[in-house]
Design an enzyme around this catalytic site. Structure first.
Site, PDB file in Angstrom:
ATOM      1  NE  ARG A  31      -2.838  -1.758   3.070  1.00 11.44           N
ATOM      2  CZ  ARG A  31      -2.886  -2.826   3.064  1.00 11.44           C
ATOM      3  NH1 ARG A  31      -3.625  -3.579   2.192  1.00 11.44           N
ATOM      4  NH2 ARG A  31      -2.340  -3.393   4.271  1.00 11.44           N
ATOM      5  CG  ASN A  83     -11.402  -4.262   3.542  1.00  9.56           C
ATOM      6  OD1 ASN A  83     -10.046  -4.075   3.713  1.00  9.56           O
ATOM      7  ND2 ASN A  83     -12.061  -5.495   3.461  1.00  9.56           N
ATOM      8  CD1 TRP A  84      -7.950  -3.121   1.819  1.00  8.37           C
ATOM      9  CD2 TRP A  84      -7.076  -1.479   0.909  1.00  8.37           C
ATOM     10  NE1 TRP A  84      -7.932  -3.354   0.494  1.00  8.37           N
ATOM     11  CE2 TRP A  84      -7.300  -2.235  -0.276  1.00  8.37           C
ATOM     12  CE3 TRP A  84      -6.535  -0.020   0.437  1.00  8.37           C
ATOM     13  CZ2 TRP A  84      -7.048  -2.187  -1.642  1.00  8.37           C
ATOM     14  CZ3 TRP A  84      -6.400   0.018  -1.068  1.00  8.37           C
ATOM     15  CH2 TRP A  84      -6.610  -0.864  -1.868  1.00  8.37           C
ATOM     16  CB  CYS A 127      -3.561 -16.461  -5.200  1.00  7.93           C
ATOM     17  SG  CYS A 127      -2.596 -16.144  -3.727  1.00  7.93           S
ATOM     18  CG  ASP A 145     -11.943 -11.345   8.230  1.00  8.69           C
ATOM     19  OD1 ASP A 145     -10.900 -11.023   8.833  1.00  8.69           O
ATOM     20  OD2 ASP A 145     -12.113 -11.572   7.176  1.00  8.69           O
TER      21      ASP A 145
HETATM   22  C1  HEC Z   1      -0.057 -16.589  -2.886  1.00  5.37           C
HETATM   23  C2  HEC Z   1      -0.679 -16.440  -4.088  1.00  5.37           C
HETATM   24  C3  HEC Z   1      -0.848 -18.022  -4.824  1.00  5.37           C
HETATM   25  C4  HEC Z   1      -1.210 -19.065  -4.284  1.00  5.37           C
HETATM   26  C5  HEC Z   1      -1.679 -19.389  -2.902  1.00  5.37           C
HETATM   27  C6  HEC Z   1      -1.287 -20.032  -5.455  1.00  5.37           C
HETATM   28  N1  HEC Z   1      -0.740 -19.495  -6.508  1.00  5.37           N
HETATM   29 FE1  HEC Z   1      -0.617 -20.100  -8.565  1.00  5.37          FE
HETATM   30  N2  HEC Z   1      -0.091 -18.319  -9.262  1.00  5.37           N
HETATM   31  C7  HEC Z   1       0.076 -17.249  -8.582  1.00  5.37           C
HETATM   32  C8  HEC Z   1       0.600 -16.135  -9.514  1.00  5.37           C
HETATM   33  C9  HEC Z   1       0.811 -14.676  -9.087  1.00  5.37           C
HETATM   34  C10 HEC Z   1       0.642 -16.728 -10.727  1.00  5.37           C
HETATM   35  C11 HEC Z   1       1.128 -16.310 -12.031  1.00  5.37           C
HETATM   36  C12 HEC Z   1       2.549 -16.340 -12.140  1.00  5.37           C
HETATM   37  C13 HEC Z   1       3.077 -16.005 -13.559  1.00  5.37           C
HETATM   38  O1  HEC Z   1       3.051 -14.605 -13.661  1.00  5.37           O
HETATM   39  O2  HEC Z   1       3.459 -16.638 -14.294  1.00  5.37           O
HETATM   40  C14 HEC Z   1       0.252 -18.333 -10.471  1.00  5.37           C
HETATM   41  C15 HEC Z   1       0.232 -18.953 -11.542  1.00  5.37           C
HETATM   42  C16 HEC Z   1      -0.350 -20.464 -11.539  1.00  5.37           C
HETATM   43  C17 HEC Z   1      -0.183 -21.561 -12.485  1.00  5.37           C
HETATM   44  C18 HEC Z   1       0.085 -21.194 -13.987  1.00  5.37           C
HETATM   45  C19 HEC Z   1      -1.064 -20.781 -14.597  1.00  5.37           C
HETATM   46  C20 HEC Z   1      -0.748 -20.149 -16.061  1.00  5.37           C
HETATM   47  O3  HEC Z   1      -1.658 -20.870 -17.220  1.00  5.37           O
HETATM   48  O4  HEC Z   1       0.091 -19.606 -16.353  1.00  5.37           O
HETATM   49  C21 HEC Z   1      -0.830 -22.610 -12.097  1.00  5.37           C
HETATM   50  C22 HEC Z   1      -1.086 -23.910 -12.869  1.00  5.37           C
HETATM   51  C23 HEC Z   1      -0.981 -22.316 -10.363  1.00  5.37           C
HETATM   52  N3  HEC Z   1      -0.572 -21.055 -10.261  1.00  5.37           N
HETATM   53  C24 HEC Z   1      -1.567 -23.272  -9.826  1.00  5.37           C
HETATM   54  C25 HEC Z   1      -1.779 -23.065  -8.482  1.00  5.37           C
HETATM   55  C26 HEC Z   1      -2.102 -24.249  -7.623  1.00  5.37           C
HETATM   56  C27 HEC Z   1      -2.723 -25.499  -7.835  1.00  5.37           C
HETATM   57  C28 HEC Z   1      -2.134 -23.686  -6.243  1.00  5.37           C
HETATM   58  C29 HEC Z   1      -2.659 -24.241  -4.987  1.00  5.37           C
HETATM   59  C30 HEC Z   1      -1.724 -25.311  -4.493  1.00  5.37           C
HETATM   60  C31 HEC Z   1      -1.709 -22.297  -6.436  1.00  5.37           C
HETATM   61  N4  HEC Z   1      -1.400 -22.181  -7.710  1.00  5.37           N
HETATM   62  C32 HEC Z   1      -1.550 -21.462  -5.246  1.00  5.37           C
HETATM   63  C33 HEC Z   1      -0.282 -17.038  -7.349  1.00  5.37           C
HETATM   64  C34 HEC Z   1      -0.444 -18.087  -6.321  1.00  5.37           C
END
Ligand code: HEC
Length: 698
Positions: A134, A405-406, A623, A318
């Site tokens: 922020r 919220n914030w 996310c 919450d």
């Molecule tokens: C804290 C946030 C966060 C969490 C929790 C998270 N992700 Fe992600 N994920 C992201 C972000 C941000 C990207 C994009 C990264 C990039 O720009 O390539 C991403 C990308 C991905 C991608 C690639 C998608 C694509 O088409 O480019 C997959 C598959 C994925 N995540 C699966 C998962 C799975 C399954 C879980 C849980 C086990 C998970 N993620 C948990 C933030 C998160």
């Protein structure tokens, strides 16, 4: 021991001499000067956090001539929620993963970029990082950046070179930082988040602004009595808890609101919700659970407790008091009362006396069903029976998103009105599927102690608006509907104007006194950050960073997704406006909804879908969104080609191929786990395509 002059102490003398030289130019009093509109020096512009600027070149008459003067692309940015600082002709813009870009406001050149390399530093914490930041603080020639992984870093405001770095949380732990630090009296203070991702005991820490040495720390909930209490405030707080709360951490994490008050040398902390959310787990049998969901006043020099006011005793929804705290010297019948104003999640607008924390007013500003009102004698809410989900599932207003919220509010001393975005969104609360005796929050996983975020939140889950609140009449002076529910915070000026950016990309100015809409600009991307204003060579400018972001872009499901701001698809920019500005916005694609992918040959296994859903809710929902509907802050997995292929999915999820871009490595999951998550995502994609198809055939 005999005192020995040593080299370090000589170095210290020299360093002090240097910083005294620098401070000769730095006028700390500017941070408290409401009359000068030249700069925007701290999160809320001045210490009061009023976000009011006296500048009036752009005003209700001249505004028809307001146009885009220039813009800068911010390609590294993902989501932008931050307040920009304007200090002596330099703009400091903070974007995802706490990257700070310093821009010369005259030449529009990028002077420097400071990237704290958050994904590389975060370790396991990366599993929790939205990338939200922020904003930064400024003091005596230094910019203070709070990195998501918990570091507080001082960089030289002119060169962007790192000066010191202090780790404010356990490295790789389940605390993270999204808030803006505040600087005051030669100190910098920061809190943290992490209440729902493990047992959390929140605190705030103040550091010496020159050296980064820790000055003091204040814990927001008491620890285990067997370890001894830090001070009497902790002893007092402990008497309001039951059971073995310390095993659950307790919560209270201060992730946003911190206000410095030079009149009383107080620091006001807006404290967080319970960890876990469900009070039956963390403090069986009830209790107020101090200092959850409170405003706590501390001595700014020592961090010692002064007073507190708790907005929600025994918090279990919450709800938190993490929304901004604004100092207002309010004139009532020819008397000036030094008040603070606060509109937290729970839906009541509070006015307190800053001297002693005495409650002066508490009125509902939105739809509120958890309580019927606040008893002005005791200062306590009058709760509605059943609200604590003691009789099973209950739907109450507001829900976890809060009634506000914030997104910051702003106070105009001329109109005597407070302007803020509010939303009417309920929440379902239910713990019947949870074992209240054995529940223990897991580190780095979403664990709230209630059934939460299991299915998508429909786009029409709530409504929202911009409100002008009159604190003296305790009534709404005017309001306007906003699109969706996730709209940005406000700024107000001496030109009788209020500015607000909206979720659909419109940037709007209203007349502050009566709310008449006077001007709008299509920024062509969701706006989540508040605008600021500053003056250069006698000309007034308004700066607005544009880029969708914040909690509901991550966890809002269709609430966030409805505006069509898909992850990474739309340019992020800083827009700067002035009278007679005649620049054009570079080409920008229109909003676009996610198109789920389907492989007709993929055979769904109902058991795997169910297991995959459970894993998704624990590890991914934060996310990628409830119901696998992403709000735009991360990719929508229903439309991800990677999620179509087992090996590609394993590479990203288990091997961490995208860590540098913020997608964590889940080494605690197995290929079988990923397979079940894939079944769940494929099932969600097919369900969406089916629903779309039947909608088309109708
Ligand atoms: C804290 C946030 C966060 C969490 C929790 C998270 N992700 Fe992600 N994920 C992201 C972000 C941000 C990207 C994009 C990264 C990039 O720009 O390539 C991403 C990308 C991905 C991608 C690639 C998608 C694509 O088409 O480019 C997959 C598959 C994925 N995540 C699966 C998962 C799975 C399954 C879980 C849980 C086990 C998970 N993620 C948990 C933030 C998160």
């Amino acid at each position: 021991m005999r005192y020995q002059p040593s080299l370090p102490s000589l170095a210290f003398v020299l360093l002090t001499a240097v910083s005294i030289g620098a401070s000769a130019e730095f006028n700390a009093a500017e941070l408290d000067n409401e009359q000068s509109g030249k700069n925007w020096l701290t999160h809320g512009r001045t210490h009061s956090e009023q976000r009011y600027s006296p500048l009036n070149e752009i005003n209700a008459e001249s505004i028809s001539k307001l146009g885009l003067a220039w813009s800068v692309e911010l390609p590294d940015a993902r989501q932008i929620v931050s307040t920009t600082l304007a200090v002596d002709g330099i703009l400091y813009v903070t974007t995802s993963f706490s990257i700070v870009t310093a821009i010369d406001a005259r030449t529009h050149d990028v002077l420097w970029k400071y990237d704290p390399q958050v994904p590389a530093h975060a370790g396991e914490t990366l599993k929790l990082l939205w990338g939200t930041s922020r904003g930064v603080a400024y003091w005596n020639g230094k910019i203070y950046v709070a990195a998501g992984d918990g570091r507080l870093i001082a960089v030289d405001a002119k060169s962007g070179k790192e000066i010191w770095s202090a780790q404010t949380t356990e490295p790789g732990g389940h605390f993270y930082v999204t808030g803006a630090p505040r600087a005051f009296n030669g100190k910098v203070i920061i809190g943290n988040g992490g209440t729902e991702t493990g047992p959390a005991r929140g605190y705030v820490t103040a550091y010496d602004a020159e050296t980064g040495e820790q000055a003091w720390r204040f814990y927001l909930v008491p620890g285990n009595p067997a370890d001894g209490f830090e001070d009497n405030a902790q002893r007092m707080a402990a008497a309001t808890w039951n059971g073995e709360w310390w095993k659950h951490g307790g919560g209270g994490n201060a992730w946003n609101a911190i206000t410095y008050d030079p009149d009383f040398n107080h620091i006001y902390i807006g404290t967080g919700n319970g960890s876990p959310w469900n009070q039956k787990i963390r403090s069986p049998g009830g209790g107020d659970n101090l200092f959850l969901c409170s405003i706590v006043a501390l001595d700014a020099d020592t961090g010692k407790y002064r007073w507190h006011y708790q907005t929600v005793p025994g918090e279990t929804w919450d709800f938190n008091s993490s929304m901004d705290i604004v100092s207002v010297d309010l004139e009532v019948n020819d008397r000036v009362i030094k008040t603070l104003m606060h509109a937290p999640k729970n839906g009541f607008f509070y006015i307190l006396n800053r001297a002693n924390g005495k409650l002066l007013s508490a009125e509902k500003f939105a739809k509120v069903t958890w309580a019927s009102g606040v008893d002005m004698k005791t200062g306590r809410p009058i709760e509605t029976a059943g609200s604590r989900y003691e009789d099973g599932e209950v739907l109450i207003w507001p829900g976890p998103a809060g009634a506000h919220n914030w997104q910051p509010m702003s106070w105009n001393p001329n109109t005597q009105l407070m302007y803020f975005p509010y939303h009417d969104v309920p929440g379902y609360y239910n713990d019947t599927a949870i074992n209240l005796t054995t529940f223990q929050a897991k580190r780095h996983e979403l664990s709230t102690g209630v059934s939460y975020a299991e299915d998508d939140s429909p786009a029409d889950s709530g409504t929202s608006g911009l409100m002008a609140w009159n604190p003296l009449t305790q009534q709404v002076a005017w309001k306007h509907d906003n699109p969706g529910i996730w709209n940005a915070g406000t700024m107000t000026t001496g030109g009788d104007l209020v500015f607000q950016g909206l979720a659909d990309g419109q940037f709007i100015a209203y007349r502050a006194s009566d709310g008449e809409k006077l001007w709008e600009f299509d920024a062509k991307h969701g706006i989540a950050a508040p605008p600021i204003t500053y003056e250069i060579d006698g000309r007034q400018f308004i700066a607005l960073p544009v880029g969708w972001g914040g909690g509901l872009s991550m966890m809002g499901g269709s609430i966030g997704a409805q505006h069509g701001w898909q992850y990474g698809r739309h340019p992020r920019r800083l827009l700067v406006f002035a009278l007679d500005g005649a620049a054009n916005l570079p080409p920008t694609p229109p909003p676009m909804m996610v198109e789920p992918l389907d492989d007709p040959a993929f055979v769904l296994d109902a058991e795997k879908v169910a297991t995959g859903k459970t894993l998704f809710v624990r590890h991914c929902v934060m996310c990628h969104g409830p119901g696998a509907v992403a709000g735009g802050g991360a990719p929508d997995l229903r439309g991800s080609p990677i999620m179509m292929h087992r090996e590609a999915a394993d590479g990203v999820i288990l091997e961490g191929q995208r860590m540098s871009r913020g997608m964590a490595k889940f080494s605690n999951l197995t290929t079988t786990d990923v397979e079940t998550i894939q079944h769940y995502v494929r099932e969600r994609a097919r369900a969406t395509l089916g629903a779309n198809a039947s909608a088309i055939s109708k």
